[in-house]
Design an enzyme around this catalytic site. Structure first.
Site, PDB file in Angstrom:
ATOM      1  N   HIS A  43      -4.391  -2.411 -20.120  1.00  0.00           N
ATOM      2  CA  HIS A  43      -4.276  -1.501 -18.978  1.00  0.00           C
ATOM      3  C   HIS A  43      -3.981  -2.350 -17.745  1.00  0.00           C
ATOM      4  CE1 HIS A  43      -5.951   2.375 -16.958  1.00  0.00           C
ATOM      5  NE2 HIS A  43      -5.175   1.714 -16.100  1.00  0.00           N
ATOM      6  N   GLU A  70      -1.674   1.295 -21.235  1.00  0.00           N
ATOM      7  CA  GLU A  70      -2.263   2.372 -20.453  1.00  0.00           C
ATOM      8  C   GLU A  70      -2.009   2.141 -18.973  1.00  0.00           C
ATOM      9  OE1 GLU A  70      -6.315   3.061 -23.147  1.00  0.00           O
ATOM     10  OE2 GLU A  70      -6.431   2.039 -21.204  1.00  0.00           O
ATOM     11  N   HIS A 205     -13.436   5.164 -24.173  1.00  0.00           N
ATOM     12  CA  HIS A 205     -14.235   4.880 -22.991  1.00  0.00           C
ATOM     13  C   HIS A 205     -15.720   4.916 -23.359  1.00  0.00           C
ATOM     14  CE1 HIS A 205     -13.954   3.988 -18.674  1.00  0.00           C
ATOM     15  NE2 HIS A 205     -15.221   4.361 -18.683  1.00  0.00           N
TER      16      HIS A 205
END
Length: 252
Positions: A43, A70, A205
């Site tokens: 990310h 991401e 997450h």
């Protein structure tokens, strides 16, 4: 079996705490692959606090497993304030150059410590639709970071997403508490809605070795989880290979 994608952001964060290339993001990616990981996730944020644009380019050249990038599709170019670190070229430019197998769009901003909510597609759907179209034209599978809300998931299908990634922070916070069943039920129902819409289902997450197996069992056709923070901690305690094996066991 649900695919395990390892997020390398925390490895890059450790590296960036010193003026060094150690630990190597590339070497850790290869170690995760050798240990059995199905994919690698990164990310890259505009401040390049952990994964940098150059890491994405290097990973795209060496990976033999699925690459998932991401980020916020609106993240604009940003000048680097660190010597020897290239400027951030903008999220979509990174994706255009690397063409990952999967691109997961996330509605975060520069001030957030980490991603903490899914898209509101009643507000952002018209903006995302042409971006999704471009990414798919590049050969990327497109996933949207979403909360377990039925009407929002149906909108993700309407604007052309291939998959959704359920934001599992609320489930992790409820795990082991009185509200666990109620919260998990919302995610289970969301997984059924996704299947009904023809959307593939990812999740991520705060999933860890304690809560992952319960979550996986409750989901309808969970295709992939991406795990980074907890995995990095577990790799320190157990060793990288043992940590990979432990997470794979949770997904069987």
């Amino acid at each position: 079996m649900t695919a395990l994608s390892i997020n390398l952001n925390k490895i890059a964060l450790i590296r960036n705490s010193r003026d060094t290339e150690y630990p190597s993001v590339i070497e850790h990616a290869q170690r995760c692959i050798d240990a059995g990981a199905d994919g690698i996730t990164v990310h890259p944020r505009p401040d390049q606090r952990h994964i940098r644009a150059d890491d994405c380019y290097a990973l795209a050249e060496m990976l033999s497993v699925e690459f998932n990038i991401e980020g916020n599709p609106l993240a604009a170019p940003m000048k680097s304030d660190r010597q020897g670190v290239s400027d951030y070229p903008g999220f979509l430019e990174i994706v255009r150059r690397t063409r990952p197998a999967q691109c997961t769009l996330v509605p975060d901003n520069n001030s957030q410590l980490t991603s903490d909510h899914g898209f509101d597609l009643t507000r952002d759907g018209d903006m995302l639709a042409p971006i999704i179209g471009e990414l798919k034209s590049l050969g990327c599978r497109v996933s949207l970071f979403m909360d377990p809300i039925e009407e929002q998931i149906r909108l993700a299908s309407d604007i052309g997403a291939d998959r959704i990634e359920l934001y599992t922070g609320p489930y992790a916070a409820a795990y082991g508490r009185a509200e666990q069943h109620e919260v998990l039920t919302r995610f289970t129902e969301a997984s059924v809605v996704a299947a009904d819409c023809g959307l593939g289902l990812n999740a991520g997450h705060d999933l860890n070795l304690h809560n992952l197996a319960t979550f996986k069992t409750a989901m309808h056709e969970l295709l992939e989880v991406s795990i980074g923070h907890a995995f990095t901690v577990d790799a320190i305690e157990l060793g990288l290979n043992a940590a990979i094996n432990a997470y794979l066991a949770c997904l069987r």
